[in-house]
Design a protein around this motif. Structure first.
Motif, PDB file in Angstrom:
ATOM      1  N   LYS A   1       8.753   5.377   5.883  1.00  0.00           N
ATOM      2  CA  LYS A   1       7.868   4.842   6.920  1.00  0.00           C
ATOM      3  C   LYS A   1       8.609   3.862   7.827  1.00  0.00           C
ATOM      4  O   LYS A   1       8.289   3.720   8.994  1.00  0.00           O
TER       5      LYS A   1
ATOM      6  N   GLY B   1       7.885   5.189  -4.785  1.00  0.00           N
ATOM      7  CA  GLY B   1       7.209   4.170  -3.986  1.00  0.00           C
ATOM      8  C   GLY B   1       8.152   3.542  -2.975  1.00  0.00           C
ATOM      9  O   GLY B   1       7.841   3.414  -1.792  1.00  0.00           O
TER      10      GLY B   1
ATOM     11  N   THR C   1       2.502   1.823  -3.510  1.00  0.00           N
ATOM     12  CA  THR C   1       1.605   2.387  -4.535  1.00  0.00           C
ATOM     13  C   THR C   1       1.228   3.826  -4.196  1.00  0.00           C
ATOM     14  O   THR C   1       1.072   4.659  -5.088  1.00  0.00           O
ATOM     15  N   GLU C   2       1.111   4.107  -2.895  1.00  0.00           N
ATOM     16  CA  GLU C   2       0.790   5.476  -2.486  1.00  0.00           C
ATOM     17  C   GLU C   2       1.902   6.439  -2.923  1.00  0.00           C
ATOM     18  O   GLU C   2       1.654   7.503  -3.480  1.00  0.00           O
TER      19      GLU C   2
ATOM     20  N   ARG D   1       9.032   5.851  -0.143  1.00  0.00           N
ATOM     21  CA  ARG D   1       7.983   6.003   0.858  1.00  0.00           C
ATOM     22  C   ARG D   1       8.065   4.881   1.891  1.00  0.00           C
ATOM     23  O   ARG D   1       7.900   5.111   3.085  1.00  0.00           O
TER      24      ARG D   1
ATOM     25  N   GLU E   1       0.830  -1.210   0.000  1.00  0.00           N
ATOM     26  CA  GLU E   1       0.000   0.000   0.000  1.00  0.00           C
ATOM     27  C   GLU E   1       0.863   1.258   0.000  1.00  0.00           C
ATOM     28  O   GLU E   1       0.586   2.221  -0.711  1.00  0.00           O
ATOM     29  N   GLU E   2       1.924   1.231   0.823  1.00  0.00           N
ATOM     30  CA  GLU E   2       2.784   2.412   0.895  1.00  0.00           C
ATOM     31  C   GLU E   2       3.510   2.631  -0.430  1.00  0.00           C
ATOM     32  O   GLU E   2       3.689   3.758  -0.871  1.00  0.00           O
TER      33      GLU E   2
ATOM     34  N   LYS F   1       2.248   6.993  -6.812  1.00  0.00           N
ATOM     35  CA  LYS F   1       1.259   7.867  -7.448  1.00  0.00           C
ATOM     36  C   LYS F   1       1.869   9.196  -7.887  1.00  0.00           C
ATOM     37  O   LYS F   1       1.433   9.781  -8.870  1.00  0.00           O
ATOM     38  N   ASP F   2       2.833   9.683  -7.121  1.00  0.00           N
ATOM     39  CA  ASP F   2       3.414  10.984  -7.428  1.00  0.00           C
ATOM     40  C   ASP F   2       4.300  10.964  -8.666  1.00  0.00           C
ATOM     41  O   ASP F   2       4.636  12.015  -9.198  1.00  0.00           O
TER      42      ASP F   2
END
Lengths: 178, 198
Positions: free
Chosen positions: B59, B52, A33-34, B55, A30-31, A37-38
């Protein structure tokens, strides 16, 4: 050894990121693909800046002004034992990455990859970046209009790099022209 | 940027006219414009991939760990950025990607750094000192393995293509260090000038 590092750098980075993410119980899919997106947004945002710089540089190359400059500076180059054919590379280096690589492979094939011209060009190309492209794209992506001293810093560093390349290469490879 | 843009185009037109290459110059507008869009579109996929991954790294706290490791250096290089910012960890990642010759990864990470530096920037239209320093370091292009260059030399049949690695490392280090010093000096000069102008 160095080739091995290049080969394994990306796999190792991916392995570390994904494993650490899983260990810390992060929903990595999920992270990912999130964040991804940018990608589209950023790429589209930089198009206007790319068009400005790439069209400008293409026009400059088509106009033949770089060759004229080469003829003009030829006597000066000979004095410092710099092969004339390397000058276009020095000028284009900061402007266009594709053009630089094109010129470089041209020199490597035309004068031989073991020629002094090819080695000097290799060092210049390998040790620098396309300054104007980086400036246009990086500042463009966040909408900066006043670049202040960033451009001057880049140009001076490029110039120092070229001078250093000429000095270091003449020490390593012993130029023999004329 | 305004003057550079103006001179790029005006000099091209004048030189094209003098050299009798005006048709080439006009044609290059089309090819250049096409190429820009191609470059941007070829970036989308790899950009999405690394953004991706970044990110997840963020996290998972990886960026923070890196940021802490390089704190002594970044404290001096990027004075106006809070030292716990994500940007600093990403700066380190961006240079690692550059140094290893991973150009595909370096651009997406570099653009992410710019976005984070912009959040700390007070005047959104004017480059901050941190941005100028980062860009100066980027444009100096610190690279340990000039992979593309070596590939071209090998392709042309060089006897000993790796002999350029040592001189390249020396030159790239000199350029990189000069960029940092020049940016530091300019940040002082510009600050004084801007105080006077205000």
């Amino acid at each position: 050894m160095i080739n091995l590092i290049s080969l394994w750098a990306i796999p190792a980075i991916l392995f570390i990121i994904l494993t650490l993410g899983l260990v810390k119980k992060i929903p990595i899919y999920e992270e990912f693909t999130e964040g991804a997106k940018d990608g589209f947004k950023v790429a589209v945002n930089i198009i206007p800046y790319l068009v400005a710089i790439i069209v400008g540089v293409s026009m400059l190359r088509a106009s033949g002004v770089i060759d004229s400059l080469g003829h003009l500076l030829a006597p000066l180059l000979e004095k410092f034992m710099i092969p004339v054919e390397t000058l276009p590379v020095m000028i284009v280096r900061s402007l266009s990455g594709a053009a630089t690589l094109g010129l470089f492979s041209d020199i490597a094939h035309h004068f031989g990859p073991d020629s002094y011209a090819a080695k000097l060009t290799a060092v210049i190309v390998g040790s620098s970046e396309t300054t104007f492209y980086v400036l246009a794209v990086y500042f463009g992506s966040v909408g900066i209009k006043k670049v202040r001293y960033a451009m001057l810093t880049g140009i001076i560093a490029d110039f120092i790099g070229i001078v250093a390349a000429i000095m270091v290469c003449s020490y390593f490879f012993h130029p023999s022209i004329g | 940027m305004n003057y550079i843009f103006y001179f790029l185009i005006v000099i091209s037109i004048i030189a094209g006219a003098v050299n009798g290459k005006l048709p080439d110059v006009v044609n290059s507008i089309l090819t250049g414009a096409e190429l820009s869009v191609k470059v941007a579109f070829s970036l989308i996929g790899i950009m999405a991939f690394w953004l991706g991954m970044m990110r997840i790294a963020e996290k998972a706290g990886l960026i923070n760990i890196i940021a802490k490791c390089i704190k002594p250096i970044t404290k001096w290089l990027f004075k106006d950025i809070p030292q716990d910012s994500h940007a600093l960890g990403n700066v380190a990642l961006s240079f690692s990607a550059n140094a290893l010759g991973l150009a595909n990864a370096a651009t997406p990470i570099g653009l992410k750094v710019m976005e984070e530096l912009q959040q700390e920037n007070k005047n959104k239209e004017s480059a901050s000192d941190a941005m100028c320093m980062f860009l100066g370091m980027c444009t100096a292009g610190f690279q340990l393995v000039p992979a593309t260059v070596i590939a071209i030399l090998v392709g042309a049949g060089a006897k000993n293509p790796t002999e350029i690695i040592a001189p390249t490392m020396i030159v790239t280090s000199i350029a990189f260090i000069s960029a940092i010093i020049v940016a530091k000096i300019f940040s002082k000069i510009w600050k004084k000038q801007e105080v006077i102008n205000d």
